[in-house]
Design a protein around this motif. Structure first.
Motif, PDB file in Angstrom:
ATOM      1  N   LEU A 155      10.273  -9.204   0.170  1.00 48.06           N
ATOM      2  CA  LEU A 155      10.036  -8.925  -1.241  1.00 48.06           C
ATOM      3  C   LEU A 155       8.563  -9.182  -1.492  1.00 48.06           C
ATOM      4  O   LEU A 155       8.047 -10.245  -1.160  1.00 48.06           O
ATOM      5  CB  LEU A 155      10.872  -9.858  -2.138  1.00 48.06           C
ATOM      6  N   GLU A 156       7.866  -8.214  -2.093  1.00 41.20           N
ATOM      7  CA  GLU A 156       6.424  -8.346  -2.288  1.00 41.20           C
ATOM      8  C   GLU A 156       6.085  -8.777  -3.705  1.00 41.20           C
ATOM      9  O   GLU A 156       6.688  -8.303  -4.667  1.00 41.20           O
ATOM     10  CB  GLU A 156       5.730  -7.007  -2.003  1.00 41.20           C
ATOM     11  N   TYR A 157       5.106  -9.663  -3.803  1.00 41.89           N
ATOM     12  CA  TYR A 157       4.565 -10.087  -5.088  1.00 41.89           C
ATOM     13  C   TYR A 157       3.049  -9.957  -5.021  1.00 41.89           C
ATOM     14  O   TYR A 157       2.338 -10.894  -4.691  1.00 41.89           O
ATOM     15  CB  TYR A 157       5.012 -11.526  -5.404  1.00 41.89           C
ATOM     16  N   GLU A 158       2.601  -8.742  -5.325  1.00 37.27           N
ATOM     17  CA  GLU A 158       1.169  -8.456  -5.239  1.00 37.27           C
ATOM     18  C   GLU A 158       0.411  -9.327  -6.238  1.00 37.27           C
ATOM     19  O   GLU A 158       0.831  -9.491  -7.387  1.00 37.27           O
ATOM     20  CB  GLU A 158       0.932  -6.976  -5.534  1.00 37.27           C
ATOM     21  N   THR A 159      -0.708  -9.861  -5.798  1.00 38.80           N
ATOM     22  CA  THR A 159      -1.465 -10.820  -6.599  1.00 38.80           C
ATOM     23  C   THR A 159      -2.854 -10.273  -6.900  1.00 38.80           C
ATOM     24  O   THR A 159      -3.451  -9.585  -6.076  1.00 38.80           O
ATOM     25  CB  THR A 159      -1.576 -12.163  -5.851  1.00 38.80           C
ATOM     26  N   TYR A 160      -3.351 -10.578  -8.097  1.00 40.30           N
ATOM     27  CA  TYR A 160      -4.647 -10.085  -8.559  1.00 40.30           C
ATOM     28  C   TYR A 160      -5.505 -11.258  -9.042  1.00 40.30           C
ATOM     29  O   TYR A 160      -4.999 -12.365  -9.262  1.00 40.30           O
ATOM     30  CB  TYR A 160      -4.453  -9.101  -9.722  1.00 40.30           C
ATOM     31  N   PRO A 161      -6.796 -11.023  -9.253  1.00 42.03           N
ATOM     32  CA  PRO A 161      -7.595 -12.029  -9.960  1.00 42.03           C
ATOM     33  C   PRO A 161      -7.003 -12.315 -11.339  1.00 42.03           C
ATOM     34  O   PRO A 161      -6.083 -11.631 -11.799  1.00 42.03           O
ATOM     35  CB  PRO A 161      -8.976 -11.354 -10.054  1.00 42.03           C
TER      36      PRO A 161
END
Length: 438
Positions: A155-161
């Motif tokens: 399961l992906e949890y893309e992270t950003y600034p």
């Protein structure tokens, strides 16, 4: 000897629990019995997100000894082979023989530094433990590569600034107050956010010179490691120029062919096919996010020029040293990043271009659910009319009646051609729990 190092690293990390970290808006799931992957651009806070998850587990009653965290960026582990990764599980079981490995929550940071790591992770998941979290900071941790390597398990949890809400939290600014002085402070904080970097380390660094040094370091690492090294690109000087050209064209449709002609006119050697590949790569490493032109015809959509939005205004500013008239570009970039954070997997963000233009067309499955224009100010009458015309034309083509204009600080609601248009200040729009209205 290696097991002694592993045991030491596990014990040191356990001794740091609970971690002294600032909360983020995104929360990783607990006890999903899945491999949780955290892809994202370098230095955006992926490891911190895992530390926040550990804090949440401990609050839920999980003993700290049931946490296995191992960071593979320790130089003593760099030469490990995939076969030697089994020492990680053996070392933990020797440390805590009475703790069933199935009850452990495993966190692997920078595991991509070990060749063939994915086979080890799959073996652990299938044979030992169902709660595994992994993150890393180079291009081998891309979404597509992770899915391929882990065969659809994660399961992906893309992270950003940092979002604006998170930026305020890091700065100690109240976001839920209606007092006039707090609102004034929010507006000032937004103006800073519009130009600043949202990378967590940068936000927590007070020295401007140190911020610039760090941002240039981030950029150089992305160019030299994530792009040149990972994709075997030897022409780094042309690659650097290409990336800067994409940055400079922020918010506008970008012609890779035009950049190719420009590079060729300077006597530099690169193939057009390479530039198209590089355009894919810079999105793969999360330096940019690309959107296409809205069109009912998929063929026409694919033939049109794409727009590229940069992962961080501050990094772009450090690299290009842009002029003050970049406020509008920065604002549009911020709005896009927020839309990207909040979209569902079925959502699609495009731009509209006909006789007029509309910055963002938000689609959910087959329906257009919102149209958004972004402009720094609508005080100038010609600017106001241009933004309104773009919205109305896009509304006519898409059939969408949910029309929004995001500005620096103007607020209004009015009707034009029987359509209600909502004008909202950016700081307020960014703090909405859902930026997209339904």
């Amino acid at each position: 000897m290696r097991k002694d190092v592993i045991k030491s690293l596990i014990a040191i990390k356990q001794s740091e629990i609970p971690f002294d970290v600032i909360e983020r808006d995104v929360k990783l799931p607990i006890n999903r019995k899945k491999i949780i992957t955290v892809p994202g651009v370098r230095r955006c806070g992926k490891s911190t997100l895992m530390e926040i998850t550990i804090n949440n587990l401990v609050r839920e009653g999980v003993p700290s000894k049931n946490i296995l965290w191992l960071g593979f960026d320790d130089e003593r582990l760099r030469m490990m082979s995939s076969e030697e990764l089994d020492d990680v599980i053996v070392s933990y079981m020797e440390m805590f023989p009475d703790t069933p490995i199935k009850d452990v929550h495993i966190f692997f940071d920078e595991i991509q530094l070990i060749k063939d790591w994915e086979y080890f992770v799959l073996r652990v998941y299938k044979s030992y433990c169902k709660n595994i979290y992994i993150c890393g900071s180079n291009a081998t941790m891309l979404s597509t590569e992770l899915s391929s390597a882990l065969r659809g398990y994660p399961l992906e949890y893309e992270t950003y600034p940092l979002s604006f809400n998170e930026y305020c939290r890091f700065k100690g600014i109240t976001t839920d107050s209606y007092l006039e002085q707090d609102r004034a402070r929010l507006k000032m904080t937004f103006e800073a956010y519009n130009q600043a970097s949202a990378f967590p380390e940068i936000v927590l660094t007070s020295s401007k010179s140190e911020q610039l040094k760090l941002l240039h370091g981030y950029f150089d690492t992305m160019i030299l490691k994530d792009l040149s090294e990972h994709y075997s690109i030897s022409n780094t000087s042309v690659m650097r120029y290409f990336v800067k050209r994409i940055m400079a064209n922020l918010t506008k449709p970008t012609s890779i062919n035009a950049i190719y002609k420009d590079i060729k006119s300077q006597g530099l050697k690169v193939s057009k096919d390479d530039l198209y590949l590089w355009a894919d790569y810079i999105c793969d490493i999360f330096m940019f996010i690309r959107i296409s032109k809205y069109d009912r015809s998929l063929i026409k959509e694919q033939k049109a020029l794409d727009k590229y939005y940069c992962i961080d205004n501050g990094m772009r500013g450090a690299v290009l040293m842009p002029q003050s008239n970049d406020n509008g570009k920065n604002l549009e970039n911020i709005v896009f990043m927020q839309l990207n954070r909040m979209r569902l997997p079925s959502d699609k963000i495009t731009y509209y271009q006909g006789n007029c233009e509309c910055d963002f067309v938000l689609q959910r499955e087959d329906s257009v659910i919102q149209l958004i224009q972004v402009t720094w100010s609508m005080i100038d009458e010609s600017t106001r009319e241009r933004e309104i015309k773009g919205l109305l034309e896009a509304a006519s083509v898409t059939g969408c009646g949910n029309l929004v204009i995001v500005t620096k600080d103007e607020e209004d609601t009015f009707v034009r051609e029987d359509k209600e248009i909502n004008v909202i200040p950016a700081w307020k729009w960014l703090l909405q729990e859902e930026a997209v209205s339904f």
